[in-house]
Design a protein around this motif. Structure first.
Motif, PDB file in Angstrom:
ATOM      1  N   UNK A 110      -0.494  19.168  -6.827  1.00 38.68           N
ATOM      2  CA  UNK A 110       0.032  18.381  -5.727  1.00 38.68           C
ATOM      3  C   UNK A 110       1.158  17.475  -6.204  1.00 38.68           C
ATOM      4  N   UNK A 111       1.892  16.931  -5.245  1.00 36.40           N
ATOM      5  CA  UNK A 111       2.957  15.994  -5.561  1.00 36.40           C
ATOM      6  C   UNK A 111       2.423  14.608  -5.864  1.00 36.40           C
ATOM      7  N   UNK A 112       3.314  13.662  -6.234  1.00 37.53           N
ATOM      8  CA  UNK A 112       2.881  12.325  -6.620  1.00 37.53           C
ATOM      9  C   UNK A 112       2.650  11.417  -5.415  1.00 37.53           C
ATOM     10  N   UNK A 113       1.953  10.304  -5.671  1.00 34.98           N
ATOM     11  CA  UNK A 113       1.815   9.258  -4.671  1.00 34.98           C
ATOM     12  C   UNK A 113       0.408   8.974  -4.226  1.00 34.98           C
ATOM     13  N   UNK A 114      -0.581   9.752  -4.682  1.00 35.22           N
ATOM     14  CA  UNK A 114      -1.921   9.595  -4.139  1.00 35.22           C
ATOM     15  C   UNK A 114      -2.530   8.238  -4.517  1.00 35.22           C
ATOM     16  N   UNK A 115      -2.128   7.646  -5.638  1.00 36.81           N
ATOM     17  CA  UNK A 115      -2.665   6.349  -6.032  1.00 36.81           C
ATOM     18  C   UNK A 115      -2.164   5.211  -5.167  1.00 36.81           C
ATOM     19  N   UNK A 116      -1.069   5.425  -4.430  1.00 35.18           N
ATOM     20  CA  UNK A 116      -0.552   4.428  -3.499  1.00 35.18           C
ATOM     21  C   UNK A 116      -0.387   5.018  -2.121  1.00 35.18           C
ATOM     22  N   UNK A 117      -1.347   5.867  -1.760  1.00 34.56           N
ATOM     23  CA  UNK A 117      -1.281   6.661  -0.540  1.00 34.56           C
ATOM     24  C   UNK A 117      -1.325   5.794   0.723  1.00 34.56           C
ATOM     25  N   UNK A 118      -2.090   4.704   0.676  1.00 36.31           N
ATOM     26  CA  UNK A 118      -2.261   3.845   1.851  1.00 36.31           C
ATOM     27  C   UNK A 118      -2.529   2.426   1.386  1.00 36.31           C
ATOM     28  N   UNK A 119      -2.511   1.451   2.313  1.00 32.34           N
ATOM     29  CA  UNK A 119      -2.694   0.049   1.904  1.00 32.34           C
ATOM     30  C   UNK A 119      -3.970  -0.186   1.105  1.00 32.34           C
ATOM     31  N   UNK A 120      -5.081   0.453   1.506  1.00 32.08           N
ATOM     32  CA  UNK A 120      -6.324   0.341   0.743  1.00 32.08           C
ATOM     33  C   UNK A 120      -6.338   1.414  -0.328  1.00 32.08           C
ATOM     34  N   UNK A 121      -5.587   1.178  -1.392  1.00 29.96           N
ATOM     35  CA  UNK A 121      -5.480   2.114  -2.505  1.00 29.96           C
ATOM     36  C   UNK A 121      -5.482   1.327  -3.798  1.00 29.96           C
ATOM     37  N   UNK A 122      -5.398   2.029  -4.919  1.00 36.25           N
ATOM     38  CA  UNK A 122      -5.383   1.343  -6.212  1.00 36.25           C
ATOM     39  C   UNK A 122      -4.205   0.376  -6.301  1.00 36.25           C
ATOM     40  N   UNK A 123      -3.034   0.830  -5.861  1.00 36.27           N
ATOM     41  CA  UNK A 123      -1.852  -0.047  -5.883  1.00 36.27           C
ATOM     42  C   UNK A 123      -2.018  -1.182  -4.892  1.00 36.27           C
ATOM     43  N   UNK A 124      -2.520  -0.877  -3.693  1.00 32.08           N
ATOM     44  CA  UNK A 124      -2.699  -1.912  -2.686  1.00 32.08           C
ATOM     45  C   UNK A 124      -3.639  -3.013  -3.133  1.00 32.08           C
ATOM     46  N   UNK A 125      -4.734  -2.635  -3.797  1.00 34.04           N
ATOM     47  CA  UNK A 125      -5.691  -3.624  -4.301  1.00 34.04           C
ATOM     48  C   UNK A 125      -5.041  -4.532  -5.332  1.00 34.04           C
TER      49      UNK A 125
END
Length: 798
Positions: A110-125
């Protein structure tokens, strides 16, 4: 369209259809037709979205704005990776002094971005916690000649760049690796441990032979295909490129019920509310990328089939051994029992592969923390909003505590404040607790290891080498001679997964009427009630189809497992590949190198001479570690109060100094416990009686953070009080008398309170249970105020 349909009068329908079955059938038929039109229109939008996504130069599904900080294509050994800085959304403030967070996305089809896919994500936290965030993503096509080692070196360069961008932060970046990115950052951390802060690997396989029989069918794939020669064949058909859609197809085959029915039926049954969520997920799930042939061959040969990472058998092209024991940062392993792609044995098996026991982990100065979720699936580990709000939020909030944990193996559990009796002592809705564990307990509770399975997987590895050699000798020259780049592109375009997206898009002339029909339906939609008889029958049929596919999957997986165990368990086959004999060890635990043993001996000798060195800070820290070492669990509250106490005792000290002090005193206690405790009065020499009394008060304050001490911890604390009393005896006579009196009173009060509590418990056990009034029951319940937890003591919101 629907408004033109004549509707019979209600009275006539009641007369002709007294039980309402005909009306229910008509309503269901109309709703089913409307849902079918809307469903097909959503699939059309999915196809358009797919085509738009893959035509981008740098496609990703990040839900946050970002800017490129470093392009991997400009490195001396170019790679198709890039480092991006996440720009905080409006209303989110970032503290530049906080520890940077770096999320590395998996490149597994798959392509990139799943760790910041939505506000409640690893990046969002991490953003909401005020941390600067970075994201390591990749482009759809690899650079010519790109290797796994090049990617690992690029990730090290990216981390060093992050450190340079945050000189005001004294903490090294925390690195999060999802799925396949987990083993990449572990390889990088073993080669350059100084570049990494704490590491969180979520759903990342590191020990590929590990697993429990009856589960984890993916580990048998290499054996059932005869080894890695088919990977080479797929790369040759791609003219040196491996299509990531093949990996996605393998994932989908694991759960045919979800792939072929549940996912699509969920959209069809709830098409009015499910379309947006479905399209957002499909934007990532359908964003297939391409891997280099050399990259995927390295991964399959050395990791999936060879299992060389967790046994320290990998060596880089310049002669450096990749040994995970070199990692000096705390490692947090997050896995789930519901994950059939990376089950807990594969996520945690490397601990057993590398270490004989806890003493071995401590000798290597490693801190390993693991958390096993009960049910979430593979993607849920780093995509689910509920997991992000709970587990990932707690990992982020407690990262400094994890960084200061003494070396060892710990299991974490996240408990809700509502489920605890001491909820008024908690600052958030959840509490992260740490329990020391042993290798034996890990084997018993999680890994379910079988030695005879290792022989079978070792046989697969040998046969894979033989078949790969035969393929390269006889077939590879012919295939490479006839394949062209155009033919390879055509094969990728005609892959069934890709074709399914393209056929249901605006580029198909047959889909032209769909948006018009969908608009008509939306203007005059007739949804039916969930209690409709035929809607209920629809759900029942759907459930039966799903259960049937699950049954077929279980039969298939059991058949594959039995065939694998039977074929590769044959003594004759094992002997033919050179693995015969009971004495042969197929999963060798790597031995310790002489240099490392000498380092440990020098370190132990150094700590032996530091037992009596230091002052009051060392005495306080040594005392707290000793007492808490007698408790079965510890949590963040002890750490926060201990850190606050140290700030009061020594305001100029930094967090790094604090962590160094904790680790050093732990090792001193671990290696020379009796001498270290006997030296506490000497460490307090020169302090006044009042100061010593204040130090003991600090210790009281820290230990009270997590409630009552266990019986073992209480006995240890009595010993500490006696040692502090010895120090007070050496103080000024006048101060000594007053301090000893105060200490005696504190001990007496504690003893009397303990006796009173014990008498009260005995009285309650002996007396019949008294029924509480409604008012009393209500008074003792924790109050809630607007969704906020309210303290029982002060009545204020925490």
């Amino acid at each position: 369209m629907n408004s033109l349909m004549p509707t019979p009068p209600t009275e006539a329908l009641s007369f002709l259809d007294p039980f309402g079955i005909g009306r229910a059938a008509f309503d269901y038929w109309r709703d089913a037709v409307e849902r079918s039109v809307l469903y097909m229109d959503v699939m059309r939008e999915r196809g358009n979205q797919y085509l738009e996504h893959i035509e981008k130069t740098k496609p990703n599904v990040l839900g946050f704005d970002a800017e490129v900080v470093m392009d991997g294509r400009a490195l001396p050994r170019p790679v198709n990776y890039e480092l991006m800085k996440i720009l905080p959304p409006a209303g989110v403030e970032i503290d530049p002094r906080s520890r940077p967070f770096v999320v590395v996305d998996p490149r597994a089809g798959h392509g990139p971005g799943i760790g910041g896919f939505k506000p409640d994500s690893e990046i969002g936290v991490a953003l909401r916690a005020g941390h600067p965030c970075y994201f390591i993503g990749f482009l759809p096509y690899p650079e010519p000649g790109q290797t796994v080692e090049d990617v690992v070196e690029a990730e090290i360069a990216f981390l060093r760049r992050v450190v340079e961008l945050h000189p005001e932060s004294c903490e090294k970046p925390m690195v999060v690796g999802n799925c396949q990115a987990g083993w990449q950052i572990m390889m990088a951390a073993s080669l350059e441990p100084d570049a990494f802060g704490p590491i969180l690997i979520a759903g990342a396989p590191l020990s590929y032979w590990a697993g429990e029989r009856g589960r984890a069918p993916m580990r048998y794939t290499g054996g059932m295909t005869g080894g890695s020669w088919m990977t080479t064949l797929a790369s040759d058909l791609g003219s040196g490129l491996f299509d990531g859609a093949l990996l996605v197809q393998n994932f989908e085959r694991l759960n045919p019920a979800n792939t072929w029915w549940d996912k699509q039926y969920r959209l069809y049954a709830n098409v009015d509310s499910e379309a947006e969520r479905y399209l957002n997920f499909e934007r990532w799930w359908g964003g297939h990328v391409v891997l280099g042939g050399e990259e995927i061959q390295y991964i399959v040969d050395n990791l999936f089939i060879g299992n060389r990472l967790s046994t320290a058998q990998l060596v880089t092209s310049d002669g450096r051994r990749i040994d995970l024991r070199n990692v000096r940062s705390p490692v947090v392993v997050f896995c789930s029992q519901g994950d059939d792609i990376t089950p807990p044995p594969q996520a945690l098996g490397w601990v057993r592969d590398l270490y004989d026991g806890i003493d071995d982990i401590i000798a290597n100065e490693q801190t390993i923390v693991y958390c096993v979720h009960d049910s979430t699936g593979h993607l849920g580990i780093f995509v689910s909003s509920s997991v992000s709000r709970k587990e990932h939020a707690e990992f982020t909030a407690n990262i400094d505590y994890i960084d200061v944990l003494p070396p060892g193996l710990y299991e974490t559990s996240v408990t809700s404040a509502a489920e605890r009796d001491d909820a008024e002592l908690l600052e958030r809705d959840y509490l992260l607790e740490f329990k020391p564990r042993s290798i034996e307990g890990l084997n018993r509770d999680v890994l379910h290891h079988r030695e005879d399975d290792d022989t079978r997987f070792a046989t697969v590895a040998r046969i894979s080498e033989i078949n790969l050699g035969l393929y390269r000798l006889f077939w590879q020259p012919w295939i490479r001679a006839v394949m062209t780049s155009e033919a390879s592109r055509l094969i990728r375009r005609l892959h069934p997964i890709r074709l399914g997206y393209k056929l249901l898009s605006d580029r198909n002339p047959l889909s032209v009427p769909l948006p018009v029909l969908a608009d008509w339906v939306r203007q005059d939609r007739h949804p039916i009630d969930e209690n409709n008889l035929f809607r209920t029958l629809e759900k029942t049929v759907s459930s039966q189809i799903s259960h049937g596919l699950d049954t077929w999957r279980e039969i298939r997986d059991q058949s594959i497992e039995q065939a694998f165990l039977t074929v590769y368990g044959q003594p004759l086959l094992q002997t033919m590949v050179g693995l015969g004999g009971d004495a042969h060890v197929h999963r060798r635990r790597p031995g310790s190198e002489p240099e490392h043993r000498r380092f440990i001996e020098r370190r132990q000798d150094e700590l032996r001479h530091r037992v009596a060195e230091g002052g009051s800070h060392e005495a306080v820290m040594r005392s707290v570690i000793h007492v808490l070492g007698g408790s079965p669990t510890t949590d963040e509250r002890n750490f926060k109060r201990l850190r606050a106490s140290r700030a009061e005792l020594e305001p100029s000290s930094s967090l790094a100094d604090f962590k160094h002090l904790v680790r050093e005193q732990f090792f001193i206690l671990k290696l020379h416990r009796e001498e270290a405790l006997d030296a506490i009065p000497a460490l307090l020499k020169g302090e006044s009686a009042e100061a010593i009394r204040d130090y003991l008060a600090h210790i009281d304050h820290v230990l009270a953070a997590s409630g009552e001490l266990s019986e073992r911890s209480s006995k240890r604390y009595e010993h500490i009080r006696a040692l502090f009393a010895q120090a007070i005896e050496r103080a000024d006579p006048a101060e000594r008398r007053q301090a000893l009196a105060d200490l005696h009173d504190r001990v007496e009060r504690g003893a009397k309170a303990e006796v009173a509590a014990r008498d009260e418990v005995e009285r309650l056990l002996a007396a019949p249970p008294a029924r509480k009034s409604a008012a009393e029951s209500k008074e003792h319940q924790p109050r809630r105020n607007g969704g906020k937890r309210t303290s029982r003591r002060s009545g204020k919101k925490d």
